[in-house]
Design a protein around this motif. Structure first.
Motif, PDB file in Angstrom:
ATOM      1  N   ALA A 200       0.830  -1.209   0.000  1.00  0.00           N
ATOM      2  CA  ALA A 200       0.000   0.000   0.000  1.00  0.00           C
ATOM      3  C   ALA A 200       0.862   1.255   0.000  1.00  0.00           C
ATOM      4  O   ALA A 200       1.666   1.481   0.910  1.00  0.00           O
ATOM      5  CB  ALA A 200      -0.917  -0.002   1.219  1.00  0.00           C
ATOM      6  N   LEU A 201       0.706   2.069  -1.034  1.00  0.00           N
ATOM      7  CA  LEU A 201       1.367   3.377  -1.097  1.00  0.00           C
ATOM      8  C   LEU A 201       0.467   4.376  -0.378  1.00  0.00           C
ATOM      9  O   LEU A 201      -0.595   4.745  -0.891  1.00  0.00           O
ATOM     10  CB  LEU A 201       1.588   3.776  -2.557  1.00  0.00           C
ATOM     11  CG  LEU A 201       2.722   3.037  -3.263  1.00  0.00           C
ATOM     12  CD1 LEU A 201       2.539   3.062  -4.768  1.00  0.00           C
ATOM     13  CD2 LEU A 201       4.069   3.639  -2.884  1.00  0.00           C
ATOM     14  N   GLU A 202       0.874   4.778   0.824  1.00  0.00           N
ATOM     15  CA  GLU A 202       0.040   5.654   1.652  1.00  0.00           C
ATOM     16  C   GLU A 202       0.835   6.898   2.061  1.00  0.00           C
ATOM     17  O   GLU A 202       2.039   6.815   2.264  1.00  0.00           O
ATOM     18  CB  GLU A 202      -0.429   4.917   2.917  1.00  0.00           C
ATOM     19  CG  GLU A 202      -1.321   3.719   2.613  1.00  0.00           C
ATOM     20  CD  GLU A 202      -1.753   2.979   3.874  1.00  0.00           C
ATOM     21  OE1 GLU A 202      -1.746   3.602   4.961  1.00  0.00           O
ATOM     22  OE2 GLU A 202      -2.073   1.786   3.780  1.00  0.00           O
ATOM     23  N   PRO A 203       0.162   8.045   2.192  1.00  0.00           N
ATOM     24  CA  PRO A 203       0.887   9.287   2.508  1.00  0.00           C
ATOM     25  C   PRO A 203       1.128   9.487   4.004  1.00  0.00           C
ATOM     26  O   PRO A 203       0.222   9.313   4.816  1.00  0.00           O
ATOM     27  CB  PRO A 203      -0.049  10.372   1.980  1.00  0.00           C
ATOM     28  CG  PRO A 203      -1.427   9.778   2.135  1.00  0.00           C
ATOM     29  CD  PRO A 203      -1.274   8.287   1.954  1.00  0.00           C
ATOM     30  N   GLU A 290      -3.021  -6.716   6.962  1.00  0.00           N
ATOM     31  CA  GLU A 290      -1.937  -7.522   6.376  1.00  0.00           C
ATOM     32  C   GLU A 290      -1.099  -6.745   5.362  1.00  0.00           C
ATOM     33  O   GLU A 290      -0.097  -7.246   4.852  1.00  0.00           O
ATOM     34  CB  GLU A 290      -2.535  -8.772   5.698  1.00  0.00           C
ATOM     35  CG  GLU A 290      -3.240  -8.526   4.353  1.00  0.00           C
ATOM     36  CD  GLU A 290      -4.661  -7.965   4.466  1.00  0.00           C
ATOM     37  OE1 GLU A 290      -5.356  -7.984   3.428  1.00  0.00           O
ATOM     38  OE2 GLU A 290      -5.069  -7.509   5.548  1.00  0.00           O
ATOM     39  N   ARG A 291      -1.482  -5.494   5.074  1.00  0.00           N
ATOM     40  CA  ARG A 291      -0.798  -4.768   4.004  1.00  0.00           C
ATOM     41  C   ARG A 291       0.617  -4.356   4.420  1.00  0.00           C
ATOM     42  O   ARG A 291       0.906  -4.148   5.602  1.00  0.00           O
ATOM     43  CB  ARG A 291      -1.601  -3.527   3.615  1.00  0.00           C
ATOM     44  CG  ARG A 291      -1.530  -2.378   4.615  1.00  0.00           C
ATOM     45  CD  ARG A 291      -2.636  -1.379   4.390  1.00  0.00           C
ATOM     46  NE  ARG A 291      -2.480  -0.155   5.182  1.00  0.00           N
ATOM     47  CZ  ARG A 291      -2.700  -0.058   6.487  1.00  0.00           C
ATOM     48  NH1 ARG A 291      -3.060  -1.127   7.177  1.00  0.00           N
ATOM     49  NH2 ARG A 291      -2.534   1.096   7.108  1.00  0.00           N
ATOM     50  N   ILE A 292       1.488  -4.218   3.417  1.00  0.00           N
ATOM     51  CA  ILE A 292       2.846  -3.699   3.611  1.00  0.00           C
ATOM     52  C   ILE A 292       2.787  -2.227   3.212  1.00  0.00           C
ATOM     53  O   ILE A 292       2.492  -1.908   2.061  1.00  0.00           O
ATOM     54  CB  ILE A 292       3.859  -4.464   2.736  1.00  0.00           C
ATOM     55  CG1 ILE A 292       3.889  -5.945   3.113  1.00  0.00           C
ATOM     56  CG2 ILE A 292       5.247  -3.853   2.836  1.00  0.00           C
ATOM     57  CD1 ILE A 292       4.468  -6.847   2.042  1.00  0.00           C
ATOM     58  N   VAL A 293       3.052  -1.335   4.156  1.00  0.00           N
ATOM     59  CA  VAL A 293       2.883   0.100   3.893  1.00  0.00           C
ATOM     60  C   VAL A 293       4.191   0.728   3.419  1.00  0.00           C
ATOM     61  O   VAL A 293       5.251   0.514   4.014  1.00  0.00           O
ATOM     62  CB  VAL A 293       2.375   0.836   5.157  1.00  0.00           C
ATOM     63  CG1 VAL A 293       2.243   2.335   4.894  1.00  0.00           C
ATOM     64  CG2 VAL A 293       1.034   0.263   5.605  1.00  0.00           C
ATOM     65  N   VAL A 294       4.096   1.481   2.324  1.00  0.00           N
ATOM     66  CA  VAL A 294       5.216   2.281   1.817  1.00  0.00           C
ATOM     67  C   VAL A 294       4.761   3.734   1.822  1.00  0.00           C
ATOM     68  O   VAL A 294       3.682   4.049   1.289  1.00  0.00           O
ATOM     69  CB  VAL A 294       5.609   1.844   0.387  1.00  0.00           C
ATOM     70  CG1 VAL A 294       6.652   2.799  -0.203  1.00  0.00           C
ATOM     71  CG2 VAL A 294       6.118   0.413   0.377  1.00  0.00           C
ATOM     72  N   ASP A 295       5.557   4.612   2.424  1.00  0.00           N
ATOM     73  CA  ASP A 295       5.193   6.038   2.469  1.00  0.00           C
ATOM     74  C   ASP A 295       5.373   6.636   1.076  1.00  0.00           C
ATOM     75  O   ASP A 295       6.502   6.795   0.603  1.00  0.00           O
ATOM     76  CB  ASP A 295       6.085   6.758   3.489  1.00  0.00           C
ATOM     77  CG  ASP A 295       5.821   8.263   3.533  1.00  0.00           C
ATOM     78  OD1 ASP A 295       4.797   8.712   2.961  1.00  0.00           O
ATOM     79  OD2 ASP A 295       6.646   8.986   4.137  1.00  0.00           O
ATOM     80  N   CYS A 296       4.262   7.001   0.434  1.00  0.00           N
ATOM     81  CA  CYS A 296       4.345   7.524  -0.934  1.00  0.00           C
ATOM     82  C   CYS A 296       4.895   8.946  -0.976  1.00  0.00           C
ATOM     83  O   CYS A 296       5.175   9.464  -2.059  1.00  0.00           O
ATOM     84  CB  CYS A 296       2.991   7.442  -1.638  1.00  0.00           C
ATOM     85  SG  CYS A 296       1.722   8.543  -0.969  1.00  0.00           S
TER      86      CYS A 296
END
Length: 315
Positions: A200-203, A290-296
């Motif tokens: 997940a690309l999340e801010p 379960e998501r893998i978070v990436v700071d967008c």
């Protein structure tokens, strides 16, 4: 799904979070085929307002579920589920890496959790609701929904015509509130041999993403978005009741071309609608533990997303 299920990475995120850039960076290093998880990209002739990957981007890797139907047609989450499962199997059989990319969270939910037993769309019921809305206004229909399904009404804006109509339609066809049907146990998902893993690309900074959304909408306008909508209107077989024309931006541009709003208002409404879409997308994502978070918002967001996808592809 069994422990031997093949892991398949899914790059998910709100609009303007950098999904396409991350997918293409991964494609530059691996023999990948991309499956779009986007309810707007399925439509032909709708390129600018949907931020569809351009010819060069699509030449970098095969893309699927883009430009597959006419804007006068509709495409459901059930169709997406069947198509995506079939495509993943074909891609794996070709010895390539499947990568799912998009922001239509309902499609992802249908793919990974199966589908609720909701009644399909009924043209007669929809026409009746459209007539009521034309006479009374959507806030009145929102109030009608609140009386029969307060749970659903509470999460919808009084002018969210598409969702109010669907919720009322479901109640009229089934006699039950949509919220109750959605809470019921789902039909079990097919025992597909895949384990879909969300990246997940999340801010970290919502304001930064909002600025990107604004800049991207302005870029669409500069690149001929209004002319694109003019061409669609000129066909003569499309109207605002259709799912294609309810896509973010298209409704606002259509109303501007109708003379219902001024250009500046149309631009502001388009940006606002895109931000609202972003907010809904983030709500869906944050319900996935379960998501893998990436700071967008991170300068190295693309590299981090590629790393996460590579880890999944290796397991």
């Amino acid at each position: 799904m069994s422990g031997a299920a093949l892991p398949v990475a899914c790059l998910l995120g709100p609009t303007a979070s950098g999904k396409t850039a991350a997918a293409l960076a991964f494609a530059a290093r691996h023999p990948v085929e991309i499956v779009s998880v986007d309810s707007a990209l399925v439509y032909r002739e709708m390129d600018i307002g949907t931020a569809k990957p351009d010819a060069n981007e699509r030449a970098a890797a095969p893309h699927h579920l883009i430009d597959i139907i006419d804007p006068a047609e509709s495409y459901s989450a059930a169709q997406f589920r069947a198509d995506a499962l079939a495509l993943v199997g074909e891609i794996v059989a070709r010895g390539k890496v499947p990568l799912l990319v998009g922001g239509t969270m309902l499609y992802y939910k249908a793919l990974t959790q199966g589908l609720n037993d909701l009644p399909t769309a009924d043209a007669t019921v929809r026409a009746a609701l459209d007539a009521d809305a034309a006479r009374e206004g959507w806030p009145a229909l929102h109030a009608r929904l609140a009386a029969v399904d307060p749970v659903t009404a509470a999460r919808l804006a009084p002018n969210d015509s598409q969702r109010i109509q669907r919720a009322l339609e479901i109640f009229m066809l089934s006699g039950q509130p949509m919220s109750a049907l959605l809470a019921a146990p789902r039909a079990p998902a097919d025992d597909a041999p895949y384990r879909f893993v969300p990246v997940a690309l999340e801010p970290s900074d919502r304001g930064l993403l909002h600025a990107r959304i604004e800049a991207r909408f302005d870029a669409m306008l500069a690149h001929g978005f209004i002319d694109e909508v003019k061409r669609l209107r000129a066909r003569g077989d499309l109207d605002l009741s259709m799912p294609s024309m309810r896509c973010v931006g298209y409704r606002q541009a259509w109303e501007y071309l109708d003379g219902a709003t001024r250009y500046d208002d149309m631009r502001d409404k388009g940006v606002f609608a895109t931000r609202q879409l972003c907010k809904r997308q983030l709500t869906w994502l944050r319900a996935m533990p379960e998501r893998i978070v990436v700071d967008c918002c991170a300068p190295d967001a693309t590299a981090r997303a590629v790393e996460a996808v590579e880890r999944i592809a290796r397991t």
